[in-house]
Write an enzyme that holds these catalytic residues in place. Structure first.
Site, PDB file in Angstrom:
ATOM      1  N   GLU A 216       0.838  -1.212   0.000  1.00 29.49           N
ATOM      2  CA  GLU A 216       0.000   0.000   0.000  1.00 29.49           C
ATOM      3  C   GLU A 216       0.872   1.260   0.000  1.00 29.49           C
ATOM      4  O   GLU A 216       0.664   2.192  -0.773  1.00 29.49           O
ATOM      5  CB  GLU A 216      -0.893   0.029   1.248  1.00 29.49           C
ATOM      6  CG  GLU A 216      -1.950  -1.046   1.300  1.00 29.49           C
ATOM      7  CD  GLU A 216      -1.469  -2.316   1.982  1.00 29.49           C
ATOM      8  OE1 GLU A 216      -0.244  -2.606   1.968  1.00 29.49           O
ATOM      9  OE2 GLU A 216      -2.320  -3.034   2.527  1.00 29.49           O
ATOM     10  N   GLY A 271       6.249  -1.835  14.607  1.00 26.44           N
ATOM     11  CA  GLY A 271       5.493  -0.811  13.877  1.00 26.44           C
ATOM     12  C   GLY A 271       4.482  -0.094  14.759  1.00 26.44           C
ATOM     13  O   GLY A 271       4.385   1.132  14.765  1.00 26.44           O
ATOM     14  N   GLU A 357      -3.287  -6.069  17.326  1.00 27.20           N
ATOM     15  CA  GLU A 357      -2.184  -6.706  16.599  1.00 27.20           C
ATOM     16  C   GLU A 357      -1.203  -7.319  17.612  1.00 27.20           C
ATOM     17  O   GLU A 357      -0.537  -8.307  17.318  1.00 27.20           O
ATOM     18  CB  GLU A 357      -1.477  -5.690  15.684  1.00 27.20           C
ATOM     19  CG  GLU A 357      -0.730  -6.365  14.532  1.00 27.20           C
ATOM     20  CD  GLU A 357      -0.158  -5.377  13.509  1.00 27.20           C
ATOM     21  OE1 GLU A 357       0.755  -4.625  13.861  1.00 27.20           O
ATOM     22  OE2 GLU A 357      -0.635  -5.364  12.354  1.00 27.20           O
ATOM     23  N   HIS A 388     -24.908   9.188  22.041  1.00 22.12           N
ATOM     24  CA  HIS A 388     -26.104   9.276  21.192  1.00 22.12           C
ATOM     25  C   HIS A 388     -26.076   8.218  20.109  1.00 22.12           C
ATOM     26  O   HIS A 388     -26.737   8.347  19.077  1.00 22.12           O
ATOM     27  CB  HIS A 388     -26.206  10.683  20.596  1.00 22.12           C
ATOM     28  CG  HIS A 388     -26.343  11.711  21.680  1.00 22.12           C
ATOM     29  ND1 HIS A 388     -27.562  12.082  22.196  1.00 22.12           N
ATOM     30  CD2 HIS A 388     -25.409  12.377  22.406  1.00 22.12           C
ATOM     31  CE1 HIS A 388     -27.381  12.956  23.170  1.00 22.12           C
ATOM     32  NE2 HIS A 388     -26.071  13.156  23.319  1.00 22.12           N
ATOM     33  N   LYS A 508      -1.814 -10.986   2.769  1.00 26.42           N
ATOM     34  CA  LYS A 508      -0.883 -10.250   1.879  1.00 26.42           C
ATOM     35  C   LYS A 508      -0.454 -11.149   0.729  1.00 26.42           C
ATOM     36  O   LYS A 508      -0.429 -10.727  -0.433  1.00 26.42           O
ATOM     37  CB  LYS A 508       0.383  -9.848   2.655  1.00 26.42           C
ATOM     38  CG  LYS A 508       0.231  -8.666   3.575  1.00 26.42           C
ATOM     39  CD  LYS A 508       1.623  -8.266   4.103  1.00 26.42           C
ATOM     40  CE  LYS A 508       1.549  -7.376   5.315  1.00 26.42           C
ATOM     41  NZ  LYS A 508       2.841  -7.137   5.949  1.00 26.42           N
TER      42      LYS A 508
HETATM   43  O1  F6P Z   1       0.555  -5.400   8.116  1.00 25.97           O
HETATM   44  C1  F6P Z   1       0.993  -5.206   9.391  1.00 25.97           C
HETATM   45  C2  F6P Z   1       2.186  -4.323   9.490  1.00 25.97           C
HETATM   46  O2  F6P Z   1       3.332  -5.074   9.360  1.00 25.97           O
HETATM   47  C3  F6P Z   1       2.161  -3.552  10.784  1.00 25.97           C
HETATM   48  O3  F6P Z   1       2.643  -4.270  11.846  1.00 25.97           O
HETATM   49  C4  F6P Z   1       2.942  -2.346  10.437  1.00 25.97           C
HETATM   50  O4  F6P Z   1       2.736  -1.318  11.351  1.00 25.97           O
HETATM   51  C5  F6P Z   1       2.406  -2.047   9.060  1.00 25.97           C
HETATM   52  O5  F6P Z   1       2.210  -3.319   8.480  1.00 25.97           O
HETATM   53  C6  F6P Z   1       3.262  -1.193   8.192  1.00 25.97           C
HETATM   54  O6  F6P Z   1       4.508  -1.739   7.953  1.00 25.97           O
HETATM   55  P1  F6P Z   1       5.684  -0.857   7.357  1.00 25.97           P
HETATM   56  O7  F6P Z   1       5.979   0.231   8.314  1.00 25.97           O
HETATM   57  O8  F6P Z   1       6.834  -1.810   7.199  1.00 25.97           O
HETATM   58  O9  F6P Z   1       5.241  -0.318   6.026  1.00 25.97           O
END
Ligand code: F6P
Length: 547
Positions: A216, A271, A357, A388, A508
């Site tokens: 992403e 993370g 997580e 509410h 993933k």
């Molecule tokens: O998909 C989970 C994860 O590995 C999280 O633990 C992490 O915070 C996120 O993806 C983003 O990962 P990165 O910082 O490596 O892009």
């Protein structure tokens, strides 16, 4: 650790709690308060800047004594010490867990693999400070010489939720002539809406990714690169409009960002525990280096409290144990986090990753299936909005939902009687949830018989109340660390690894396979189950019709 411990359910304290639960499960908070009128101030801890009232919980002194025994029998003290010493307590990834080193003071020493990591932490902080000062003062200009007015953090999960939560929480302290936005979703809408009214000449992207391989984030970063090049024409523009936050210099360089413009962190920062690392660069740009250091000081104060306070006065330990009490003995499935502060509107979302997580695990550290529930579902919205909407279910529904109410004695925006109204509502909710309204009380109001049952509030709904003076960067640091360590406490009791996240992998991998199938123009041989095959075919046929 787990090999020297008995399995959780065989611990004497666990078994004692099971029989204690049978005795206490039907006792009402009305009774507990009647029996002990001083309870409200006795089941209270004031420390680290918080007034923590846990008296409106379904507990007695005996419950707390047994929960503290459980913490001791679970080796919580050793586990805390091991974390602070930099031991590799994230055993499935063979990593230390040292978010506490991110806020250590310069003179501290924390050793990982023979190296004191604290100087590295401060080197990065100093570089961040220099950079933030340059951008905020207008010294760092874009490729065409224009001042940077817009900062967009591109990241997801821990590389987004911490930054966006902190920005919203500390917006009051932010530089108001700058715009801060956060792009996380691979849905192109997120990027398109973030840049639609911005001038690329004035826009700086922070590509935040621990791994620098997350689909992403890299997709959004490439789109941002294209958008910048389209407007600014030349490749050299990238150096003035892109910086990276990552542990992966090689990938950062491959992407085309000069590693001089990279702010690093380390594999011992998870993370979801990274908002106070360089991942907080957008936070520092927004609130300034000094406020960022106050944020770190807040984290550090709570770390010290967690490390040194006796368990019976230790806020994260008490919170964690209460969560275990409800999840494992009362069968509560969720915890509602209800901040009575609009600035904390993203705090529940942030906690979802932190808690779920971390503790959404089904096996113990040594890989055995757990025969008990682990991490509860975290959710919530700011008060009074939630009142509410979903509070009806908390008051009169059939489920038990322990709630954390968070409030501040002073408003950052004092406006007439707003703040008194806000806080009166917070206190009223905890009172109503605990004590409810009896049949007799409802009748005495002249309620027609047919409506009495509908108007009765059973009460006996447990709550914690966390009060602080004012929402400052320091308070936010304390609050986040409070939950970090509460999550840690729960994970230690459940004998799980709170620091890995294998559960995100399968989706993933499958997404990558399906991506190659949906991108192919021709019909590929689909070997999924019948449902997934049909969904892919339907998507492709509609896509083809519109191309
Ligand atoms: O998909 C989970 C994860 O590995 C999280 O633990 C992490 O915070 C996120 O993806 C983003 O990962 P990165 O910082 O490596 O892009």
């Amino acid at each position: 650790m787990s090999s020297t411990l008995l399995p959780l359910m065989q611990l004497p304290a666990w078994q004692a709690l099971e029989s204690h639960y049978q005795k206490i499960k039907n006792i009402h908070l009305r009774q507990l308060f009647a029996d002990d009128p001083q309870r409200g101030t006795r089941f209270m801890v004031e420390d680290a800047g918080f007034y923590f009232d846990y008296s409106k919980n379904r507990i007695t002194e005996e419950t707390i004594r047994l929960l503290l025994n459980l913490a001791n029998e679970s080796g919580l003290r050793d586990r805390i010490d091991a974390m602070f010493r930099g031991e590799k307590i994230n055993s499935t990834e063979n990593r230390a867990v040292l978010h506490v080193a991110l806020r250590a003071s310069r003179d501290q020493s924390i050793i990982v693999d023979g190296t004191n990591v604290v100087p590295q932490v401060h080197d990065v902080l100093d570089r961040m400070t220099k950079f933030a000062d340059c951008v905020r003062s207008g010294k760092w200009v874009g490729h065409t010489g224009k001042r940077i007015r817009n900062v967009i953090n591109i990241g997801i999960g821990g590389s987004d939720l911490g930054p966006v939560m902190a920005f919203e929480a500390l917006r009051h302290y932010s530089q108001r002539d700058m715009i801060f936005r956060f792009v996380s979703n691979v849905d192109g809408t997120d990027f398109a809406e973030a840049i639609r009214d911005l001038d690329a000449e004035e826009t700086l992207f922070i590509v935040s990714s621990k791994t620098f391989t997350t689909l992403e984030t890299m997709t959004n970063a490439r789109t941002a690169r294209q958008w910048t090049l389209q407007s600014l024409g030349e490749e050299q523009a990238i150096a003035r409009h892109f910086v990276a936050v990552s542990t992966n210099g090689e990938e950062v360089a491959k992407f085309g960002i000069n590693t001089e413009n990279m702010f690093g962190f380390w594999d011992w920062v998870g993370g979801r525990y990274s908002m106070d690392s360089a991942i907080g660069l957008s936070t520092m740009l927004a609130i300034g280096p000094e406020n960022f250091r106050s944020l770190l000081a807040g984290f550090r104060a709570m770390d010290e409290h967690f490390r040194t306070a006796p368990f019976e006065r230790n806020l994260p330990v008490l919170m964690g144990l209460l969560s275990v009490w409800y999840g494992n003995f009362f069968g509560a499935e969720t915890v509602a986090v209800l901040p009575y502060d609009q600035y904390l509107k993203r705090f529940p979302a942030y906690l979802q990753q932190l808690a779920m997580e971390s503790n959404g695990k089904h096996v113990t550290l040594d890989g055995k299936q757990v025969p008990y529930q682990t991490g509860p579902i975290f959710w919530g919205e700011p008060g009074t909005n939630g009142q509410h909407s979903f509070y009806q279910l908390i008051h009169q529904g059939t489920r038990l939902i322990p709630c954390d109410f968070i409030g501040f004695c002073q408003s950052l925006n004092p406006l007439g009687s707003h703040h008194d109204i806000l806080m009166a509502n917070l206190f009223a909710q905890t009172e109503a949830l605990a004590f409810g309204k009896t049949v007799d009380e409802v009748r005495s109001e002249g309620t027609p018989d047919v409506l009495v049952a509908h108007r009765v509030f059973e009460g006996n709904r447990p709550t914690n109340t966390i009060l602080a003076e004012r929402l400052t960067p320091e308070t936010l640091g304390k609050l986040v660390a409070l939950y970090e360590h509460s999550v840690f406490t729960q994970g230690a009791i459940w004998q799980i690894d709170s620091f890995d996240q294998w559960g995100v992998e399968l989706g993933k991998v499958l997404a990558m396979k399906i991506l190659s199938e949906v991108e192919l123009a021709e019909e590929p041989e689909l070997l999924h189950d019948n449902s997934t095959n049909a969904l892919i075919r339907r998507y492709k046929s509609v896509k083809l019709r519109h191309n």
